[in-house]
Each structure stands twice: as C-alpha cells, then as structure tokens.
Scaffold this active site. Structure first.
Site, short mmCIF file in Angstrom:
data_model
loop_
_atom_site.label_atom_id
_atom_site.label_comp_id
_atom_site.label_asym_id
_atom_site.label_seq_id
_atom_site.Cartn_x
_atom_site.Cartn_y
_atom_site.Cartn_z
N CYS A 102 1.50 -1.09 -0.47
CA CYS A 102 1.91 -1.44 -1.84
C CYS A 102 1.03 -0.80 -2.90
O CYS A 102 1.41 -0.77 -4.07
CB CYS A 102 1.92 -2.95 -2.03
SG CYS A 102 3.19 -3.73 -1.05
N SER A 103 -0.14 -0.33 -2.52
CA SER A 103 -1.02 0.31 -3.51
C SER A 103 -0.92 1.84 -3.46
O SER A 103 -1.76 2.53 -4.04
CB SER A 103 -2.48 -0.13 -3.28
OG SER A 103 -2.63 -1.46 -3.71
#
Ligand code: COA
Length: 381
Positions: free
Chosen positions: A155-156
C-alpha cells in the site's frame, strides 16, 4: 530540493459495484453452499457459512461501493472472481494499459509530451508478472525515453515510488519521472471470504515528478518526507511464481481456495492492523511535522491512505486533536474502496484544487509490510 510534483492523473474503471449488489451475490453463494452441505452442517462436521451485510460493511469500513474492471464475473455466485482474459505477448498487458491511461492524464495536465519524460516507475501492490517489467512496457507504449522499472511496497508503493523518483532526480539520472500505480486489487481478493470480500477496488494513478528547473509554474514543492517499514504478518499475500501452478481443481477460486489456498490471495487480521498501524502512522506524522518545523495545524489537508474510514478519523484526531474537522482528511474509499497504493494519490488528485500558494498538505500511505510513507507538499502558484 531539486524535484517537485508537476501533476497527477487518475484513471477510474467504468463499472462499479455497490455494497447491496456485492452482498446479494455473496449471500446467494452462501445459501447455495449451505444447501449443498446441509447434511454435514446438520451432523456438525461443517460450520454453516454466515450472510454478509451492507450495513456492517459501511459501518465497519466506510465503503459504499468500488470501481472494478470485471463486474459481472465478480458478482456471479458461481465464480466470484474477476474475469480478465489472458492476452497474447503481442498485446499490451492490462496493467500497462491502465497505467498508460493515468499517465496520459498527468502528462496532459502538466502540458508534457511522452518524450519529455525520461523515466517510468510502476509502483504498485499487484504486479501481474515477473518480467519484462510493466514499467518498461509502459515506457514502450507511451514512447518515453530513458529507463523504467517496477517496485512493490504494497500500500505504500506510490509514496515510496515518489521518494525513489526524487532520489533519481537529485542524483542526476533523470529530470522527469512518471510514477504509475495501476492497482487491480480485485484479482487478489477472495470474494468468498466474508471478512474481506468488500475491501478492494480497481484504479490507476500517475504522479509526474520533475526537476524544479523544468517544472511548470504551478506545482507542488516537496518540503519533507519519511519512509518507515516494520515487519508484520497481519496483511499478507503469498502468491508468487513458486506456487502459482496449482492443479485445476485446487485453483485459487475453487473449493480448496476457501480452505487451503486462501493465503495465495489477500489475507489480513484487520483488527490487529487497525490497532497497530494507527499509532505507528500518527507517531510518524507528528514526529515528521516537528522534524520539518511544521505545526500539524498548518496542514490544510492530509490525503491519507484509504483502507478504513474509522482508521483515518482516529489518525486525524491523534495528529490534530479530537475536535478536528474531518474534512481535513478527505474520504474517497466510500466510492473507490481500498485501492492499495493508489488511495492517497486519488485523494490528493481529487481534493487539492483549492490549495493556494504556500499552503501545505500531507500525502500519507500505510499498509502491508507494515509500510508507511509521508510526503509533505506545499503549493506553488
Ligand atoms: N457482514 C456482516 N458481519 C460481518 C462481516 C460481514 N461481511 N464480516 C465480519 N462480520 C462480523 C464478524 O463475524 C464479527 O462478528 P462477532 O462480533 O459476532 O464475532 C463482527 O462482524 C466484527 O468483525 P471484525 O472482523 O472484528 O470487524 P472490524 O470492526 O474489525 O472490521 C475491517 C473489519 C476489516 C473493516 C477492519 O478491521 C479494518 O478495516 N481494519 C484495517 C484493515 C486495513 O487497514 N488493512 C489494510 C489492507 S491494505
């Protein structure tokens, strides 16, 4: 400070699934399964499956709908997985295609041609193959120069991608870099899993970073940043080339899929993620405000990762106080659901037009790894 954000691009699939539609399909599957297994359930050898509910989904997550690439196949109770037909090696891959869609929007907003760009990074959670890199295919399809590569920090990925691009620009490798985050999250989601079947949607975003010397007059300075990782098994996807060749009847979406192979799809311990990630991210933001000489209240907006509304409200309260105006952390997951690395970029793209010269905001990602990224940006007009 050598690089700035010149523009962003957002590509959204045409089809969308509401919670009501998703729950109707899930409950039809549950009824059929319970019916087919009635004898074992009656004998106590199997547990009956429970219905899902649209009320639970909205209350627990804030999600109301999700955009998807393959609606009918996901909603078919006999299948409950997207149908994305395989393409020949001579056709553009779907991930490259949607990355290009988002990239073209970013280039058009910045008034750039593909040949003005000298690197492409595809930064996303869900890469569809080992190699050649999707980014090199995007470079080819768009006609950009220089080099390209893929990276994955779950997600990053987008924030880590932005920081990677800034490093490359500072090091003189490139002057103009596209960071694309095409996320087909529905393909790694187990739509038969009641705890998670509502979580994800599909989308593609792009961020154009340029050397300040060539940037358009209107841009975003990056005034500070921080990347953090800390190992956790609480969000996991074990799919990979060592385990992708399951026999037909062991397939990911088959009956064994529910029991034995679900860890080849997305699995999480959502409660633990909530409890552990909220303090980690609030601490990172608060510490980085101090490190950059910023009072958190100077932040006009925080474009947070979009996984859970309650999580974002809590982070905003921890950073800005319990009376915070929640519109400071805009929500897109009601419409888009969780789109992994693209979430905070969608929020930035949709909720930043009202920024005036000198106003400051924060793009912040968090998720599997765990991983978290904070990019402080200041509007320049
Ligand atoms: N429909 C109806 N009820 C459901 C349900 C569904 N689809 N799914 C679970 N429930 C029930 C559970 O069985 C449980 O019932 P019980 O209390 O009788 O045991 C109850 O709802 C609560 O379940 P729980 O899983 O504890 O819910 P939650 O409040 O933690 O919400 C998430 C679940 C996933 C929405 C939430 O934990 C979350 O978003 N966490 C953060 C996840 C995250 O950021 N992940 C990053 C991914 S990249």
């Amino acid at each position: 400070m050598t690089s700035v954000i010149s523009a962003t691009g957002l590509w959204t699939p045409e089809q969308s699934i509401s919670n009501a539609e998703l729950v109707e399909s899930f409950n039809a599957y549950v009824d059929k399964w319970n019916n087919e297994n009635a004898a074992e359930i009656e004998a106590g050898d199997k547990d009956a499956l429970a219905h899902s509910s649209a009320e639970f989904i909205e209350k627990a997550s804030g999600i109301k709908s999700r955009f998807v690439i393959s609606k009918d196949a996901i909603l078919d109770p006999e299948r409950m997985a997207p149908h994305i037909p395989a393409r020949s090696n001579d056709e553009p891959s779907i991930l490259a295609e949607i990355a290009v869609n988002a990239a073209k929007i970013a280039l058009q907003k910045a008034g750039r041609k593909p040949e003005d760009v000298d690197a492409v990074i595809v930064a996303c959670s869900n890469l569809q193959r080992g190699y050649p890199a999707i980014a090199v295919e995007v470079q080819h399809l768009l006609g950009t120069s220089g080099f390209a590569f893929d990276m994955n920090v779950a997600c990053s990925s987008a924030t880590f991608g932005i920081e990677t691009a800034r490093g490359l620009i500072a090091g003189g490798q490139a002057k103009s870099i596209l960071v694309c985050s095409p996320e087909i999250c529905t393909a790694h989601l187990n739509f038969k899993d009641r705890d998670a079947h509502f979580i994800f949607g599909d989308v593609a975003t792009a961020v154009l970073l340029e050397h300040v010397d060539i940037a358009p007059a209107e841009h975003w300075d990056v005034i500070g940043s921080k990347l953090v990782t800390q190992f956790s098994n609480n969000i996991r996807n074990n799919f990979g080339f060592l385990n992708s060749a399951a026999p037909e009847d062991d397939g990911l979406y088959g009956e064994r899929g529910r029991k034995g192979l679900t860890d080849k799809l997305f699995v999480q311990n959502g409660r633990s993620v909530f409890k552990e990630v909220v303090p980690m991210v609030a601490k990172m933001i608060t510490e980085q405000c101090v490190a950059n000489g910023l009072d958190p209240h100077e932040l006009k907006r925080m474009w947070l990762h979009q996984a859970n509304l309650n999580m974002n409200v809590l982070i905003a309260k921890k950073v800005l106080g319990k009376d915070v105006d929640i519109s400071k952390a805009p929500v897109v997951l009601d419409e888009y659901a969780n789109t992994s690395s693209a979430g905070s970029i969608i929020a930035f793209d949709k909720y930043s037009d009202d920024f005036k010269n000198g106003e400051t905001g924060l793009i912040c990602s968090f998720g599997a790894g765990y991983s978290a990224g904070a990019i402080f940006v200041r509007r320049v007009d």
